[in-house]
Design a protein around this motif. Structure first.
Motif: not given
Length: 106
Positions: A11-32
């Motif tokens: 799960l940690i590896i999957i989370l790191v890959l998601v952060l790399i692909v989408f970037g930390a700035g896009k995750l709040p927008d995607a969740a919203g």
């Protein structure tokens, strides 16, 4: 074959890959966006239920004679709109009358 698929390290590896692909700035927008999508989906379900209820109510034969709404003599812009069918006050933004369930004219 899929034993131990969701271990904490996976799960940690999957989370790191998601952060790399989408970037930390896009995750709040995607969740919203995901939250807005869920909200719209729920709203459309309740709107469909309201429309079906009014259709069923209008299709049923009515034993009560329809009443004409009392015309308001006030021409104030702040006057609360009333239902054309039963004369009940309609809150702003409502699509259906809370008293009789008829559709409110725009």
């Amino acid at each position: 074959m899929f034993e131990g698929l969701f271990q904490p390290t996976h799960l940690i590896i999957i989370l790191v890959l998601v952060l790399i692909v989408f970037g930390a700035g896009k995750l709040p927008d995607a969740a919203g966006g995901f939250g807005r999508g869920i909200r719209e989906f729920k709203k459309s379900l309740t709107d469909d239920d309201d429309a079906e209820a009014t259709t069923a109510a209008s299709a049923a034969p009515s034993q009560v004679a329809p009443t004409t709404p009392i015309a308001s003599t006030s021409t104030s812009a702040s006057a609360t709109p009333t239902c054309a069918t039963c004369g009940a006050p309609i809150p702003n933004g409502a699509h259906f009358c809370a008293n009789c369930g008829s559709k409110v004219a725009a």
